[in-house]
Design a protein around this motif. Structure first.
Motif, PDB file in Angstrom:
ATOM      1  N   SER A 143      83.581 -48.926  -6.093  1.00 29.08           N
ATOM      2  CA  SER A 143      82.993 -49.183  -4.785  1.00 29.08           C
ATOM      3  C   SER A 143      81.866 -50.199  -4.868  1.00 29.08           C
ATOM      4  CB  SER A 143      82.457 -47.884  -4.184  1.00 29.08           C
ATOM      5  OG  SER A 143      81.399 -47.372  -4.963  1.00 29.08           O
ATOM      6  N   ILE A 144      81.543 -50.774  -3.701  1.00 24.05           N
ATOM      7  CA  ILE A 144      80.297 -51.502  -3.531  1.00 24.05           C
ATOM      8  C   ILE A 144      79.411 -50.642  -2.639  1.00 24.05           C
ATOM      9  CG2 ILE A 144      81.255 -53.815  -3.845  1.00 24.05           C
ATOM     10  CD1 ILE A 144      81.321 -54.081  -0.771  1.00 24.05           C
ATOM     11  N   ALA A 145      78.112 -50.692  -2.872  1.00 23.66           N
ATOM     12  CA  ALA A 145      77.234 -49.801  -2.123  1.00 23.66           C
ATOM     13  C   ALA A 145      75.872 -50.444  -1.942  1.00 23.66           C
ATOM     14  CB  ALA A 145      77.087 -48.459  -2.844  1.00 23.66           C
ATOM     15  N   SER A 146      75.181 -49.990  -0.881  1.00 27.72           N
ATOM     16  CA  SER A 146      73.778 -50.316  -0.654  1.00 27.72           C
ATOM     17  C   SER A 146      73.070 -49.002  -0.362  1.00 27.72           C
ATOM     18  CB  SER A 146      73.630 -51.311   0.500  1.00 27.72           C
ATOM     19  OG  SER A 146      74.149 -50.772   1.704  1.00 27.72           O
ATOM     20  N   ALA A 147      71.861 -49.077   0.159  1.00 27.86           N
ATOM     21  CA  ALA A 147      71.094 -47.843   0.370  1.00 27.86           C
ATOM     22  C   ALA A 147      71.804 -46.869   1.309  1.00 27.86           C
ATOM     23  CB  ALA A 147      69.706 -48.182   0.917  1.00 27.86           C
ATOM     24  N   HIS A 148      72.494 -47.388   2.336  1.00 29.19           N
ATOM     25  CA  HIS A 148      73.076 -46.500   3.352  1.00 29.19           C
ATOM     26  C   HIS A 148      74.573 -46.666   3.552  1.00 29.19           C
ATOM     27  CE1 HIS A 148      68.741 -46.905   4.589  1.00 29.19           C
ATOM     28  NE2 HIS A 148      68.878 -45.604   4.603  1.00 29.19           N
ATOM     29  N   PHE A 149      75.219 -47.573   2.820  1.00 30.74           N
ATOM     30  CA  PHE A 149      76.636 -47.834   3.052  1.00 30.74           C
ATOM     31  C   PHE A 149      77.382 -47.908   1.724  1.00 30.74           C
ATOM     32  CE2 PHE A 149      74.249 -49.727   6.542  1.00 30.74           C
ATOM     33  CZ  PHE A 149      74.854 -49.139   7.640  1.00 30.74           C
ATOM     34  N   LEU A 187      74.172 -56.553   3.290  1.00 30.83           N
ATOM     35  CA  LEU A 187      72.859 -56.941   3.801  1.00 30.83           C
ATOM     36  C   LEU A 187      72.888 -56.997   5.330  1.00 30.83           C
ATOM     37  CD1 LEU A 187      69.957 -58.034   3.495  1.00 30.83           C
ATOM     38  CD2 LEU A 187      70.963 -60.318   3.188  1.00 30.83           C
ATOM     39  N   SER A 188      73.947 -57.551   5.888  1.00 32.09           N
ATOM     40  CA  SER A 188      74.074 -57.623   7.336  1.00 32.09           C
ATOM     41  C   SER A 188      74.119 -56.237   7.963  1.00 32.09           C
ATOM     42  CB  SER A 188      75.337 -58.417   7.708  1.00 32.09           C
ATOM     43  OG  SER A 188      75.504 -58.459   9.106  1.00 32.09           O
ATOM     44  N   ARG A 189      74.834 -55.328   7.333  1.00 32.12           N
ATOM     45  CA  ARG A 189      74.912 -53.958   7.870  1.00 32.12           C
ATOM     46  C   ARG A 189      73.563 -53.260   7.814  1.00 32.12           C
ATOM     47  NH1 ARG A 189      79.578 -49.963   7.731  1.00 32.12           N
ATOM     48  NH2 ARG A 189      78.397 -49.592   9.643  1.00 32.12           N
ATOM     49  N   GLU A 190      72.858 -53.395   6.700  1.00 36.50           N
ATOM     50  CA  GLU A 190      71.538 -52.769   6.594  1.00 36.50           C
ATOM     51  C   GLU A 190      70.572 -53.370   7.620  1.00 36.50           C
ATOM     52  OE1 GLU A 190      70.609 -50.238   4.835  1.00 36.50           O
ATOM     53  OE2 GLU A 190      72.073 -50.028   3.222  1.00 36.50           O
ATOM     54  N   TYR A 191      70.621 -54.690   7.780  1.00 40.24           N
ATOM     55  CA  TYR A 191      69.693 -55.372   8.685  1.00 40.24           C
ATOM     56  C   TYR A 191      69.962 -55.014  10.141  1.00 40.24           C
ATOM     57  CZ  TYR A 191      67.499 -59.192  11.263  1.00 40.24           C
ATOM     58  OH  TYR A 191      66.769 -59.927  12.161  1.00 40.24           O
ATOM     59  N   THR A 192      71.217 -54.946  10.534  1.00 47.18           N
ATOM     60  CA  THR A 192      71.533 -54.720  11.937  1.00 47.18           C
ATOM     61  C   THR A 192      71.611 -53.244  12.311  1.00 47.18           C
ATOM     62  OG1 THR A 192      73.907 -54.893  11.445  1.00 47.18           O
ATOM     63  CG2 THR A 192      72.768 -56.899  12.150  1.00 47.18           C
ATOM     64  N   GLU A 193      72.046 -52.379  11.382  1.00 48.57           N
ATOM     65  CA  GLU A 193      72.309 -50.987  11.737  1.00 48.57           C
ATOM     66  C   GLU A 193      71.274 -50.004  11.208  1.00 48.57           C
ATOM     67  OE1 GLU A 193      76.469 -49.861  11.279  1.00 48.57           O
ATOM     68  OE2 GLU A 193      76.960 -52.004  11.083  1.00 48.57           O
ATOM     69  N   ARG A 194      70.458 -50.416  10.262  1.00 47.94           N
ATOM     70  CA  ARG A 194      69.384 -49.548   9.749  1.00 47.94           C
ATOM     71  C   ARG A 194      68.072 -50.315   9.849  1.00 47.94           C
ATOM     72  NH1 ARG A 194      71.766 -44.575   8.035  1.00 47.94           N
ATOM     73  NH2 ARG A 194      69.553 -44.080   7.863  1.00 47.94           N
ATOM     74  N   ARG A 195      67.785 -50.813  11.058  1.00 50.08           N
ATOM     75  CA  ARG A 195      66.667 -51.735  11.259  1.00 50.08           C
ATOM     76  C   ARG A 195      65.324 -51.101  10.907  1.00 50.08           C
ATOM     77  NH1 ARG A 195      66.186 -56.555  14.175  1.00 50.08           N
ATOM     78  NH2 ARG A 195      68.386 -56.737  13.692  1.00 50.08           N
ATOM     79  N   ALA A 196      65.119 -49.826  11.256  1.00 47.79           N
ATOM     80  CA  ALA A 196      63.825 -49.180  10.980  1.00 47.79           C
ATOM     81  C   ALA A 196      63.559 -49.134   9.478  1.00 47.79           C
ATOM     82  CB  ALA A 196      63.800 -47.778  11.570  1.00 47.79           C
TER      83      ALA A 196
END
Length: 208
Positions: free
Chosen positions: A132-138, A165-174
């Motif tokens: 998988s690929i992963a970030s903090a929330h996805f 990065l786009s998902r974190e920036y747009t969907e986990r903005r706080a």
């Protein structure tokens, strides 16, 4: 093929450039860059024809992608090269917005400098794991045959980093804002320390 990579400090400021050469046809990467090398004239004509065919393929691919009308926005990172490639390929962008995520983040947080993809990937905790690929929330599962193409600074690897990065920036903005505040504080502290050292050197250097 030349591969240029910016060398950045912890805050994403460019402090140098490294260059390497790759021959993708032979699967050779990381070769030493020779600034004096020139292609023989015959090979130059051949390379121009290969580039022409590549741009034609890019146009066909993008036209097929955009023809449905379902895609209204394309997100890229450091868009200068993409814009140039799309222009040379004759890709029409009349009905599509092209967003440069690097400059969007700079604008949103009123930063003096842009941040590198490497720095922002560390900020969102991007990683490639066994399947998988992963970030903090996805997290997304990756077929095994593609896992070895996900290294940073390769096309598929950078596309994966930009996507998350786009998902974190747009969907986990706080959460993204909180991470950025910490990073900005660190960078401002580093700049203040550098300015203090320069001031100290100037004072000592002025005494005779």
């Amino acid at each position: 093929m030349e591969i240029w990579k910016k060398i950045v400090d912890a805050c994403g400021n460019t402090v140098g450039v490294s260059t390497a050469v790759a021959n993708m046809g032979r699967g050779e990467y990381g070769m030493t860059y020779d600034r004096d090398f020139r292609l023989p004239e015959g090979q130059m004509m051949e390379s121009k024809e290969i580039a022409r065919l590549a741009f034609a393929d890019l146009r066909l691919f993008m036209e097929a992608l955009l023809s449905s009308g379902d895609i209204t926005t394309l997100v890229v990172f450091a868009a200068d090269m993409e814009r140039k490639a799309f222009h040379l390929a004759g890709v029409p962008f009349d009905q599509v917005d092209l967003i440069d995520l690097q400059r969007e983040i700079k604008r949103q947080f009123r930063m003096k400098h842009v941040l590198s993809l490497d720095r922002l990937s560390r900020l969102i905790e991007f990683r490639v794991e066994d399947a998988s690929i992963a970030s903090a929330h996805f997290r997304y599962a990756i077929p095994d045959q593609y896992r070895y193409h996900l290294e940073p600074h390769r096309g598929m690897g950078d596309a994966a980093r930009i996507f998350l990065l786009s998902r974190e920036y747009t969907e986990r903005r706080a959460e993204f804002r909180a991470w950025m505040r910490v990073l900005i504080d660190i960078c401002e502290g580093m700049r203040a320390r550098r300015a203090g050292r320069r001031s100290s050197r100037g004072r000592w250097g002025g005494e005779g």
